[in-house]
Structures are given as C-alpha cells and as structure tokens.
Design a protein around this motif. Structure first.
Motif, PDB file in Angstrom:
ATOM      1  N   GLU A  48       0.826  -1.205   0.000  1.00  0.00           N
ATOM      2  CA  GLU A  48       0.000   0.000   0.000  1.00  0.00           C
ATOM      3  C   GLU A  48       0.862   1.257   0.000  1.00  0.00           C
ATOM      4  O   GLU A  48       0.527   2.246  -0.660  1.00  0.00           O
ATOM      5  N   ARG A  49       1.949   1.220   0.723  1.00  0.00           N
ATOM      6  CA  ARG A  49       2.842   2.383   0.783  1.00  0.00           C
ATOM      7  C   ARG A  49       3.364   2.731  -0.602  1.00  0.00           C
ATOM      8  O   ARG A  49       3.324   3.892  -1.032  1.00  0.00           O
ATOM      9  N   PHE A  50       3.816   1.745  -1.348  1.00  0.00           N
ATOM     10  CA  PHE A  50       4.380   2.026  -2.672  1.00  0.00           C
ATOM     11  C   PHE A  50       3.290   2.234  -3.721  1.00  0.00           C
ATOM     12  O   PHE A  50       3.520   2.909  -4.726  1.00  0.00           O
ATOM     13  N   ARG A  51       2.100   1.704  -3.479  1.00  0.00           N
ATOM     14  CA  ARG A  51       0.982   2.022  -4.364  1.00  0.00           C
ATOM     15  C   ARG A  51       0.658   3.518  -4.291  1.00  0.00           C
ATOM     16  O   ARG A  51       0.388   4.161  -5.302  1.00  0.00           O
ATOM     17  N   GLN A  52       0.711   4.047  -3.085  1.00  0.00           N
ATOM     18  CA  GLN A  52       0.447   5.480  -2.906  1.00  0.00           C
ATOM     19  C   GLN A  52       1.499   6.328  -3.612  1.00  0.00           C
ATOM     20  O   GLN A  52       1.181   7.349  -4.229  1.00  0.00           O
ATOM     21  N   ARG A  56       0.671   8.946  -6.858  1.00  0.00           N
ATOM     22  CA  ARG A  56       0.842  10.406  -6.819  1.00  0.00           C
ATOM     23  C   ARG A  56       1.976  10.901  -7.706  1.00  0.00           C
ATOM     24  O   ARG A  56       2.212  12.103  -7.794  1.00  0.00           O
ATOM     25  N   ARG A  57       2.724   9.965  -8.348  1.00  0.00           N
ATOM     26  CA  ARG A  57       3.790  10.335  -9.296  1.00  0.00           C
ATOM     27  C   ARG A  57       4.742  11.380  -8.707  1.00  0.00           C
ATOM     28  O   ARG A  57       4.705  12.556  -9.052  1.00  0.00           O
ATOM     29  N   THR A  58       5.613  10.900  -7.852  1.00  0.00           N
ATOM     30  CA  THR A  58       6.557  11.775  -7.170  1.00  0.00           C
ATOM     31  C   THR A  58       7.882  11.821  -7.912  1.00  0.00           C
ATOM     32  O   THR A  58       8.054  11.223  -8.979  1.00  0.00           O
ATOM     33  N   THR A  59       8.874  12.497  -7.361  1.00  0.00           N
ATOM     34  CA  THR A  59      10.184  12.659  -7.993  1.00  0.00           C
ATOM     35  C   THR A  59      11.065  11.443  -7.711  1.00  0.00           C
ATOM     36  O   THR A  59      10.850  10.726  -6.723  1.00  0.00           O
ATOM     37  N   PRO A  60      12.075  11.203  -8.560  1.00  0.00           N
ATOM     38  CA  PRO A  60      13.009  10.108  -8.269  1.00  0.00           C
ATOM     39  C   PRO A  60      13.650  10.236  -6.887  1.00  0.00           C
ATOM     40  O   PRO A  60      13.845   9.230  -6.199  1.00  0.00           O
ATOM     41  N   HIS A  61      13.964  11.447  -6.492  1.00  0.00           N
ATOM     42  CA  HIS A  61      14.594  11.665  -5.186  1.00  0.00           C
ATOM     43  C   HIS A  61      13.704  11.133  -4.071  1.00  0.00           C
ATOM     44  O   HIS A  61      14.174  10.466  -3.134  1.00  0.00           O
ATOM     45  N   ASP A  62      12.408  11.399  -4.159  1.00  0.00           N
ATOM     46  CA  ASP A  62      11.487  10.942  -3.125  1.00  0.00           C
ATOM     47  C   ASP A  62      11.322   9.416  -3.169  1.00  0.00           C
ATOM     48  O   ASP A  62      11.186   8.764  -2.135  1.00  0.00           O
ATOM     49  N   VAL A  63      11.316   8.855  -4.373  1.00  0.00           N
ATOM     50  CA  VAL A  63      11.239   7.398  -4.493  1.00  0.00           C
ATOM     51  C   VAL A  63      12.469   6.756  -3.866  1.00  0.00           C
ATOM     52  O   VAL A  63      12.366   5.796  -3.088  1.00  0.00           O
TER      53      VAL A  63
END
Length: 472
Positions: A48-52, A56-63
């Motif tokens: 669920e954490r990675f589904r979220q 939300r399509r975040t930045t590579p840095h946040d991933v």
C-alpha cells in the motif's frame, strides 16, 4: 522526439539527479546507525505504501528516499541476518556504470570491457584460491545457477549413464537437490551423506554408499562438498572427500558460495584444505567479498571443462570457430544477456588490491569467534558449536524452561526482535530444534553491538519464560 523522451534522456537532468543521489546515499551511510536495522512492515503495508507513491507520481529523489528508508540496512552494525554483504561503495558505483551502458555480455563485440575484466577477475581469483594454472571459468548470476552449471558439466563429461546420481551432505544447500531435479535424475539421483555432531560429512560413510549405489544399478557421477553449509557455516573435510572422488573417478564439486573466500586468509585457509582438488568450485562474491548481489564465480580446475555444458549453434549471435573461445561468454554460460558483473569486482581489486578481501574475511571471522565467546559467558544461552567462520547458531535455554517449550520461545524471541526492527537476526532448525542464527557480514559491527544483541535475546527470553509460568 517527444518532450517526455527528451527529459527522460537529458544529460543535464541526469547530472542533477545523479549528484543528488550520491549525496543521498553518502548521507545514508553516515547516518545508518541511527536507523533500525530492519524496518518492519507487513507485505500488505509495504504494498500500500508504494501504491500510494506510484499513484501520486513523485520525484526520483522521493522514491529513492522511500526505498532507502524501507529497506533492510546491511550497513547497520546490528544487521546480523542473511548471507549478504554490505557492498563497498565503489563496487555499488560500478553498477551505475553497468546499468547506464547496458551492454550485454554474450559476445565480445557487445561487451568488450566487461569480457576482458571478467577474464582477469577469474584469472586473479583462481590464483588467490590456489587453483591449478589450468583453471578457468566465468561469472554468473548466483550460486544456484553456478552449481547447476557445474553439475551439468559433470554429467556432460561423464557421458550417458544408467540411473545417474551424486552424493552430497544432508545439510548442503537446497539448490544441489534442485539441480538434480532440473537434470531429470529424480529422487534417486541424490544420495545424502550422513554428518557428525558438527554437521560435517562423515568421510567413512562415503565409500560404502558409493559401493551400495553401484550394487543397486545406479551410477554415481559426482561428489559434492560444502564450504560451508548455509545453516551452520560448517566446512566439510574437502581434502578427504577429494581423495575419495579421485579413487572412484567421480567429479568433485565444491559449493564454496559462502566459504571458499576463506582461502584468501592465511588465518583461516585451513578450513578449505583440499579446495585445489575440486573439478569445479562455486564462489559468491556477494557473500564474503564486499560485492553487490548477485555475483558468482564458477571455476573449473581444467579450463577446457567450462565449455562442455552449453554447446549449440546460434548463427545470429555466435560464429563458428574453436570451442575454447573465452571472449564469447555465451559459449560457456547459461546466460545470454548478462550484466557487467566483472566491473563490481574489478573496481575493488584495482583500487585496493587483494588485501582488502583478506581484511574483510579476517574481520567478520573474528566477529564470529567473539560472538561465540560472549554466548558461552551467558548461562541462559547455548552455543551449537564453535563457529568455523562468521555464521553462529545459538538458543535461549533457561534452566526453568522445559525442552518441549524451547522451540516456541526461541521462535518468539526472533519474532519480537524482527518486529522491533532494531536488530536483525534469523533462525534455523538443527536436528529438528530451533536455533537463532547470526551471519556477521558487517566488518564495522563491534563487540558492543554483539553484547547488545545478546542482552535483548536474554531479556526477551526471560520475559517469555516468566509469562509462561504466570499463565501456568
């Protein structure tokens, strides 16, 4: 060219993201001691954490930040779990180069640098392992694949046989039995060798079992020694097994995925006395030699044997020519498209020389001895055996705890440690009994870290024992 593709391949964007990532990882290495060794989450929570994040399509840095935070931290001094090393940073950097270039390693013209480096890595480590001057081999993706390839080679060299089989310790890694099944030999294709109290193969039982197999119409082809076993880190007597293999004309394979590296240490190389007798040897660089997973060397005493396993036509890829063609690795390896595994090892070898590997082996082996010493000082802990290297098995055995309850209590100790996330150890079964198991792969783990872990084990064990008596 679309705007999205331009952005995805932008050198400027890569430079910015790359610099940020290196800073991010360097900060992580500096601060890793402040993190839990194994952040706990259930499979559903992690999904669920990675589904979220994906939604939300975040930045590579946040991933990258989330991946770092949620991962097991092998560089943490209280990581004492499975047999995977904390990679040296320069070896990890080599993967960035390999991934960006993305050159396959099947044929020389596609992977020139990697192929040349692989040849040199195999040559250098064959020498460091004390193998014959005729030795050769290649790198492949994991010990399971390397062991299967070696046994396929043994079968090819032997030729057609009625009811073929091999002999191996009853405590060897399960991939040996899996290889037997892959080869189509069935259940009767494996003869399990009995072991002594420390789980070493009993050499006196090997000859009678070979003779018995032949009397039953089976054809023993190979004898496999372990250096070392996965559960307890026990080394089989390779010198004696090698002599038996020679006497009976059997292929002698050593699964040295974890332990063959001790040959690099004058202090510990006696554990693999007789390694040079092996027809084939497996060595995982990602278990004891500071390299990212999965990086495995498969060595053959006679380099010509490396070409026996896979020999087929592929005009679109391989040109006709001599069989012993080291520069086209697909002629020897199961893999066609293969990562530039050699760069991981070559960078360490060229930057620091072989001494860095010896220092690592000695460091983690000494930690194993220290942990055994500390366990013996604890009246409520029982050591299975003096460790050969860096795998240590022990259990909580309070005097008031009945033998029938020990397995359950030790399982709960491990479960509580895992859920807390602060310290990571695993468990195994030895002779049907549950033991806690530590593999000491971080050379920066201290005696203080070991004492802290044992204090937690004993404290949880006492709490569980007291709870058991309160409940009645």
């Amino acid at each position: 060219m679309t705007e999205l593709l331009t952005r995805a391949y932008s050198p400027g964007g890569f430079r910015k993201q790359g610099h940020a990532l290196i800073d991010q990882l360097a900060d992580y290495l500096e601060d890793v001691n402040r993190l839990p060794a194994n952040p706990y989450a259930t499979p559903e929570e992690s999904l669920e954490r990675f589904r979220q994040i994906l939604d939300r399509r975040t930045t590579p840095h946040d991933v990258f930040a989330e991946v770092i935070a949620e991962s097991v931290h092998l560089h943490h001094p209280e990581y004492m779990g499975h047999q995977v090393v904390p990679p040296a940073p320069v070896a990890a950097l080599s993967d960035l180069v390999s991934s960006l270039l993305n050159t396959g390693m099947a044929v020389f013209e596609m992977g020139r640098p990697g192929t040349a480096m692989e040849k040199l890595v195999i040559e250098r480590f064959a020498s460091l392992l004390g193998l014959a001057p005729t030795a050769d081999g290649f790198l492949t993706s994991g010990g399971s694949l390397a062991n299967l390839t070696a046994l396929l080679c043994a079968r090819a060299k032997h030729g057609p046989a009625d009811r073929p089989c091999l002999l191996v310790s009853e405590h060897a890694h399960y991939c040996i039995e899996r290889a037997v099944r892959v080869m189509g030999w069935g259940e009767e294709g494996i003869i399990h060798l009995p072991t002594d109290a420390e789980l070493r193969v009993r050499v006196d039982q090997v000859r009678p079992l070979i003779e018995q197999a032949r009397q039953e119409g089976r054809t023993p082809i190979a004898l496999v020694g372990s250096a070392c076993t996965t559960a307890t880190g026990t080394f089989d007597p390779l010198e004696e097994l090698g002599q038996v293999a020679t006497n009976y004309g059997l292929w002698f394979h050593v699964d040295g995925a974890h332990g063959a590296a001790v040959r690099l240490s004058p202090q510990h190389r006696h554990l693999v006395r007789g390694l040079e007798r092996a027809d084939s040897v497996t060595l995982d660089f990602h278990k004891m030699l500071m390299v990212p997973a999965i990086t495995t060397g498969l060595f053959f005493r006679d380099g010509k044997d490396a070409y026996r396993t896979f020999h087929q036509r592929a005009e679109y890829l391989l040109t006709e020519g001599i069989d012993e063609d080291w520069s086209n690795i697909a002629k020897r390896s199961f893999e066609c498209t293969k990562r530039m595994l050699s760069l991981r090892v070559f960078t360490l070898l060229s930057a620091y020389g072989p001494q860095v590997f010896q220092d690592y082996v000695d460091g983690v082996a000494n930690l194993g001895s220290e942990l055994a010493r500390l366990i013996r000082q604890q009246p409520d802990l029982e050591l299975f055996m003096q460790p050969d290297i860096n795998i240590v098995c022990f259990r909580f055995v309070h005097v008031s705890l009945p033998a029938i309850s020990r397995d359950g209590v030790n399982e709960m100790i491990r479960d509580r440690l895992t859920r807390s996330g602060q310290t990571y150890i695993v468990q195994t079964r030895i002779n049907g009994q549950v033991y806690l198991r530590c593999t000491l792969t971080n050379p920066f783990t201290t005696v203080g870290n070991l004492e802290k872990m044992l204090l937690k084990v004993a404290s949880i064990g006492h709490d569980l024992t007291a709870l058991r008596y309160r409940i009645g």
